[in-house]
Motif scaffolding. Structure first.
Motif, PDB file in Angstrom:
ATOM      1  N   ILE A  81     -81.096  39.308   3.994  1.00  0.00           N
ATOM      2  CA  ILE A  81     -79.765  39.634   3.464  1.00  0.00           C
ATOM      3  C   ILE A  81     -79.178  40.832   4.211  1.00  0.00           C
ATOM      4  N   ALA A  82     -80.040  41.808   4.543  1.00  0.00           N
ATOM      5  CA  ALA A  82     -79.561  42.965   5.313  1.00  0.00           C
ATOM      6  C   ALA A  82     -78.994  42.498   6.648  1.00  0.00           C
ATOM      7  N   THR A  83     -79.714  41.582   7.315  1.00  0.00           N
ATOM      8  CA  THR A  83     -79.239  41.063   8.606  1.00  0.00           C
ATOM      9  C   THR A  83     -77.923  40.324   8.450  1.00  0.00           C
ATOM     10  N   LEU A  84     -77.880  39.414   7.452  1.00  0.00           N
ATOM     11  CA  LEU A  84     -76.676  38.604   7.260  1.00  0.00           C
ATOM     12  C   LEU A  84     -75.473  39.462   6.899  1.00  0.00           C
ATOM     13  N   ASN A  85     -75.682  40.414   6.002  1.00  0.00           N
ATOM     14  CA  ASN A  85     -74.567  41.262   5.577  1.00  0.00           C
ATOM     15  C   ASN A  85     -74.103  42.178   6.707  1.00  0.00           C
ATOM     16  N   ASN A  86     -75.059  42.556   7.541  1.00  0.00           N
ATOM     17  CA  ASN A  86     -74.728  43.397   8.690  1.00  0.00           C
ATOM     18  C   ASN A  86     -73.716  42.712   9.608  1.00  0.00           C
ATOM     19  N   TYR A  87     -73.851  41.390   9.742  1.00  0.00           N
ATOM     20  CA  TYR A  87     -72.913  40.641  10.588  1.00  0.00           C
ATOM     21  C   TYR A  87     -71.701  40.142   9.800  1.00  0.00           C
ATOM     22  N   GLY A  88     -71.644  40.492   8.533  1.00  0.00           N
ATOM     23  CA  GLY A  88     -70.504  40.057   7.712  1.00  0.00           C
ATOM     24  C   GLY A  88     -70.416  38.542   7.578  1.00  0.00           C
ATOM     25  N   ILE A  89     -71.564  37.902   7.466  1.00  0.00           N
ATOM     26  CA  ILE A  89     -71.587  36.438   7.399  1.00  0.00           C
ATOM     27  C   ILE A  89     -70.930  35.949   6.115  1.00  0.00           C
ATOM     28  N   LYS A  90     -70.048  34.923   6.269  1.00  0.00           N
ATOM     29  CA  LYS A  90     -69.389  34.339   5.103  1.00  0.00           C
ATOM     30  C   LYS A  90     -69.874  32.926   4.855  1.00  0.00           C
ATOM     31  N   LYS A  91     -70.086  32.190   5.953  1.00  0.00           N
ATOM     32  CA  LYS A  91     -70.381  30.765   5.798  1.00  0.00           C
ATOM     33  C   LYS A  91     -71.615  30.397   6.613  1.00  0.00           C
ATOM     34  N   ILE A  92     -72.516  29.646   5.984  1.00  0.00           N
ATOM     35  CA  ILE A  92     -73.775  29.289   6.628  1.00  0.00           C
ATOM     36  C   ILE A  92     -73.989  27.785   6.548  1.00  0.00           C
ATOM     37  N   VAL A  93     -74.432  27.192   7.645  1.00  0.00           N
ATOM     38  CA  VAL A  93     -74.887  25.804   7.603  1.00  0.00           C
ATOM     39  C   VAL A  93     -76.359  25.798   8.001  1.00  0.00           C
ATOM     40  N   THR A  94     -77.120  24.942   7.358  1.00  0.00           N
ATOM     41  CA  THR A  94     -78.526  24.835   7.719  1.00  0.00           C
ATOM     42  C   THR A  94     -78.969  23.384   7.653  1.00  0.00           C
ATOM     43  N   ALA A  95     -79.905  23.029   8.503  1.00  0.00           N
ATOM     44  CA  ALA A  95     -80.399  21.649   8.530  1.00  0.00           C
ATOM     45  C   ALA A  95     -81.667  21.495   7.698  1.00  0.00           C
ATOM     46  N   CYS A  96     -82.009  22.547   6.951  1.00  0.00           N
ATOM     47  CA  CYS A  96     -83.217  22.490   6.132  1.00  0.00           C
ATOM     48  C   CYS A  96     -82.851  22.675   4.656  1.00  0.00           C
ATOM     49  N   PRO A  97     -83.137  21.694   3.813  1.00  0.00           N
ATOM     50  CA  PRO A  97     -82.768  21.806   2.401  1.00  0.00           C
ATOM     51  C   PRO A  97     -83.475  22.950   1.675  1.00  0.00           C
ATOM     52  N   HIS A  98     -84.632  23.360   2.188  1.00  0.00           N
ATOM     53  CA  HIS A  98     -85.338  24.469   1.543  1.00  0.00           C
ATOM     54  C   HIS A  98     -84.617  25.787   1.820  1.00  0.00           C
ATOM     55  N   CYS A  99     -84.254  25.990   3.093  1.00  0.00           N
ATOM     56  CA  CYS A  99     -83.446  27.170   3.432  1.00  0.00           C
ATOM     57  C   CYS A  99     -82.125  27.114   2.667  1.00  0.00           C
ATOM     58  N   PHE A 100     -81.523  25.931   2.639  1.00  0.00           N
ATOM     59  CA  PHE A 100     -80.246  25.720   1.953  1.00  0.00           C
ATOM     60  C   PHE A 100     -80.337  26.174   0.502  1.00  0.00           C
ATOM     61  N   ASN A 101     -81.366  25.697  -0.185  1.00  0.00           N
ATOM     62  CA  ASN A 101     -81.527  26.026  -1.595  1.00  0.00           C
ATOM     63  C   ASN A 101     -81.742  27.521  -1.810  1.00  0.00           C
ATOM     64  N   THR A 102     -82.597  28.107  -0.982  1.00  0.00           N
ATOM     65  CA  THR A 102     -82.914  29.524  -1.159  1.00  0.00           C
ATOM     66  C   THR A 102     -81.688  30.393  -0.871  1.00  0.00           C
ATOM     67  N   LEU A 103     -81.020  30.115   0.263  1.00  0.00           N
ATOM     68  CA  LEU A 103     -79.838  30.904   0.624  1.00  0.00           C
ATOM     69  C   LEU A 103     -78.745  30.748  -0.426  1.00  0.00           C
ATOM     70  N   LYS A 104     -78.556  29.526  -0.886  1.00  0.00           N
ATOM     71  CA  LYS A 104     -77.450  29.226  -1.784  1.00  0.00           C
ATOM     72  C   LYS A 104     -77.721  29.708  -3.214  1.00  0.00           C
ATOM     73  N   ASN A 105     -78.914  29.401  -3.723  1.00  0.00           N
ATOM     74  CA  ASN A 105     -79.167  29.658  -5.144  1.00  0.00           C
ATOM     75  C   ASN A 105     -79.959  30.928  -5.438  1.00  0.00           C
ATOM     76  N   GLU A 106     -80.752  31.376  -4.490  1.00  0.00           N
ATOM     77  CA  GLU A 106     -81.660  32.474  -4.818  1.00  0.00           C
ATOM     78  C   GLU A 106     -81.267  33.813  -4.201  1.00  0.00           C
ATOM     79  N   TYR A 107     -80.561  33.794  -3.070  1.00  0.00           N
ATOM     80  CA  TYR A 107     -80.177  35.069  -2.452  1.00  0.00           C
ATOM     81  C   TYR A 107     -79.092  35.835  -3.202  1.00  0.00           C
ATOM     82  N   PRO A 108     -78.148  35.136  -3.905  1.00  0.00           N
ATOM     83  CA  PRO A 108     -77.105  35.906  -4.595  1.00  0.00           C
ATOM     84  C   PRO A 108     -77.670  36.975  -5.528  1.00  0.00           C
TER      85      PRO A 108
END
Lengths: 260, 451
Positions: A81-108
């Motif tokens: 999250i520190a890395t992502l926020n550092n780059y001001g990331i707003k939108k993410i696409v991923t080809a892995c449903p596990h990453c997708f789930n974690t980034l989407k539901n668990e990182y907030p």
């Protein structure tokens, strides 16, 4: 194909439209790397600017968390999250449903708020917007294809239609397995099973699922997850059908169809 | 008069004992950790209406869904008749509402009768399905013994209830012609009007009177018996399905529950200056070893389980012959909760944790320790087999979540006991040291240079 890291984008003082979260499998697994490159080719072809984190990306922590190692998971989460926020990331696409789930539901919960979409959803959007055109009468027209719902895209997040929309656009003959959508059978990799031997039993889960896929008579098993990909490919191999049946990611089907 | 006194005695005893038992269940559920489950009442009531009341999820498999609906609707509607039975029993009346409601009475009772016939058919099919056809999910190892008997007892009680209704109504129809002053005209009842004469046609008035009373007492007897049997039975779902669906998680299925105590510690590592200084306190228990470490909702889940086995039948691990059965997990949690409850009831100080024992210290949920835990019921092999695929969660008709306690037990194993599958150790190490579950000799962006 020129794939830029977020650091390179930042050095130019620019921001790409989307961050492509490659994930560990997509980065290191030979088979999954092909899917990673396929998605890059598509994004490149439609002219969508994207960046990757490259060496700055680390495991989301999903397998650690599901195995019970909450400390390790949260350490990875805070770091990413520190890395992502550092780059001001707003939108993410991923080809892995596990990453997708974690980034989407668990990182907030830890301060990581992004719009996260799975690559099949992005591909569907691009088709709907007319940016990605599937050449009609392509190589998959009328071909029997079965689709395996990954648990983390399907049951965990309710995404059943986007991947099927792609198959429809390919004019393929989608043959569903008996267990599909919310009843889909797991490939056997989730919950950190990928990283351990099966518990004693009668059969391996991936072989059971591969059997169901083979029973449809389809020549192609479409998947949306690098772990399902490994599991199903191994299952097909265990049944000695690897010469007749291919396991392909939806992004790869598009690349082949459009000869990208 | 004798019957009135007898009824009053039976009613008071049955109600008192039932209230006591339900009170214990409430106490047992609250042995779980406190957790605030609220917010979004609209969606919660929607779940209650659709899933519990409307049985939405039962129709995934429509044949048992429809049969179950017959029994359920008959059960609910019969409660109307129960009001009259209660009133008659207390005041010594006979069919108090018949002359007062007139044709409406005929319609209501006829409706109950038709549903009772449907319920009878469904119950017989269920008995055959369980005992003759041997549907696999009813014959898993965890169903041996009491659970199997429990299921049959309930079905037989249902049959008895229906037998009671038709004995009572059937004999009544004939008695109405013989003694219209006592036996009020009910109008022609949908089933009893022909079934009564068919079964009891040749009987004299005193025999008919006996059959009618037999049916009436059997009916109310089964109802009171059922009420007191419920707390011991898997059949408790008829009540707990409602609160259980109300308190079901509304978060996305893929989201695992956070552990705020871990967040505090990890944040402290990342921002050592801003973190609260560590306070000298007991190290919290991470994950779950016993029912006290599960949420009260997990325990409510366990008590709501009717052991139908839809979860187990959809579990990839169980389907491929692994020991894990999500249903068994829920049954084990209930059994362990009951064990703790019984020991608390015994007030025996030997169940107080050794270091807390002392003069005048009474046994309670806070100081309980009998040297046993959930791990005496659930083996590591079971919790290690889970793929977290959520199929069990999806399958449950009353929104029980068997995955959550499995993951909580994994957390306990890893964080407190440093145990767990040895295969996971290199995975943890690789993530910690190399940022990926695999130890790789190449860099993370190596793939860029591929074909």
């Amino acid at each position: 194909m020129n794939i830029k890291t977020m650091a390179e984008w930042a050095a130019e003082g620019r921001q790409p439209e989307i961050l492509f979260w490659v994930g560990c499998a997509g980065s290191y697994d030979d088979r999954a790397q092909k899917v990673t490159r396929a998605l890059c080719k598509i994004l490149d072809a439609v002219g969508m600017s994207f960046g990757i984190l490259g060496m700055e990306e680390t495991c989301t922590g999903d397998p650690a968390r599901r195995a019970g190692n909450e400390f390790l998971f949260q350490m990875m989460a805070f770091q990413n999250i520190a890395t992502l926020n550092n780059y001001g990331i707003k939108k993410i696409v991923t080809a892995c449903p596990h990453c997708f789930n974690t980034l989407k539901n668990e990182y907030p919960e830890y301060g990581g708020n992004y719009e996260v979409i799975h690559h099949t959803q992005l591909l569907q959007q691009l088709m709907a917007e007319g940016k990605l055109k599937l050449e009609g009468g392509g190589s998959f027209k009328g071909k029997k294809i079965t689709y395996h719902d990954s648990c983390y895209l399907g049951r965990a997040n309710g995404v059943y239609e986007a991947p099927r929309a792609i198959l429809e656009a390919l004019d393929a003959d989608l043959v569903e397995m008996k267990r599909c959508k919310s009843n889909g059978l797991c490939c056997g990799a989730g919950g950190a099973q990928m990283f351990k031997e099966d518990e004693p039993g009668k059969q391996r889960i991936n072989e059971a699922r591969a059997e169901e896929a083979l029973n449809t008579g389809a020549g192609i098993v479409a998947s949306n997850c690098p772990f399902c990909m490994t599991m199903l490919s191994d299952g097909v191999k265990a049944k000695d059908k690897q010469d007749e049946v291919m396991v392909l990611d939806l992004a790869e089907l598009i690349v082949r169809n459009n000869s990208l | 008069m004798v019957q009135q006194i007898l009824f009053l005695l039976v009613a008071i005893t049955a109600t008192w004992y039932a209230v006591r038992q339900f009170g214990k269940i409430r106490r047992n559920v609250l042995l779980g950790k406190e957790e605030d489950i609220s917010g979004n009442p609209g969606l919660r009531w929607r779940n209650v209406l659709l899933v519990a009341f409307g049985q939405q999820k039962m129709f995934t498999n429509w044949i048992p869904g429809v049969l179950h609906l017959f029994i359920y609707v008959a059960f609910v509607i019969t409660q109307i008749e129960l009001i009259e039975i209660f009133a008659d029993g207390l005041f010594g009346w006979h069919r108090f509402f018949a002359p007062r409601l007139g044709w409406l009475y005929t319609v209501i009772i006829s409706f109950i009768e038709i549903l009772s016939v449907l319920a009878f058919v469904a119950t017989v099919i269920f008995l055959v399905r369980r005992n003759v056809l041997r549907v696999p999910r009813f014959h898993k190892p965890e169903m041996k013994g009491w659970p199997f008997l429990d299921a049959n007892i309930i079905l037989i009680l249902e049959i008895l209830l229906i037998v009671a209704i038709f004995s009572m109504n059937g004999a009544d129809i004939l008695l109405q012609q013989l003694n219209p002053y006592v036996y009020h005209d009910t109008g022609p009842l949908a089933v009893s009007s022909w079934l009564g004469p068919m079964l009891f046609g040749g009987l004299n008035e005193s025999s008919l009177h006996f059959v009618e009373r037999f049916g009436w007492w059997l009916h109310i007897g089964v109802v009171f018996g059922f009420l007191n049997y419920l707390p011991k039975s898997k059949h408790l779902h008829i009540l707990l399905a409602f609160p259980n669906t109300y308190y079901a998680r509304l978060t996305p299925r893929g989201k695992m529950e956070n552990m705020p105590e871990v967040t505090k510690m990890v944040q402290g590592m990342f921002q050592p200056d801003t973190a609260e200084p560590p306070v000298e306190e007991e190290i919290p228990t991470f994950g779950a070893k016993d029912v006290f470490h599960l949420s009260w909702k997990n325990l409510l889940d366990a008590y709501s389980c009717t052991e139908c086995g839809r979860c187990t039948a959809s579990c990839p691990a169980n389907l491929t012959g692994k020991k894990l059965s999500p249903r068994k997990i829920m049954m084990d949690i209930r059994d362990r909760t009951e064990e703790v409850g019984r020991k608390l009831d015994s007030k025996d100080p030997q169940y107080i944790r050794e270091e807390l024992r002392g003069e005048g210290v009474a046994l309670s949920g806070e100081n309980f320790g009998d040297g046993r835990s959930l791990f005496d019921y659930i083996s590591p092999e079971e919790i290690h087999a889970c793929t977290t695929c959520n199929a069990c969660v999806e399958a449950c008709p009353v929104l029980i979540n068997p995955l959550e306690p499995i993951l909580k037990m994994r957390r306990y194993e890893i964080l407190m006991d440093s145990k767990g599958p040895t295969d996971w150790v290199p995975m943890f190490n690789s993530i910690e040291n190399g940022g990926s579950p695999w130890q790789m000799p190449v860099s993370r962006d190596h793939w860029v240079n591929g074909d």
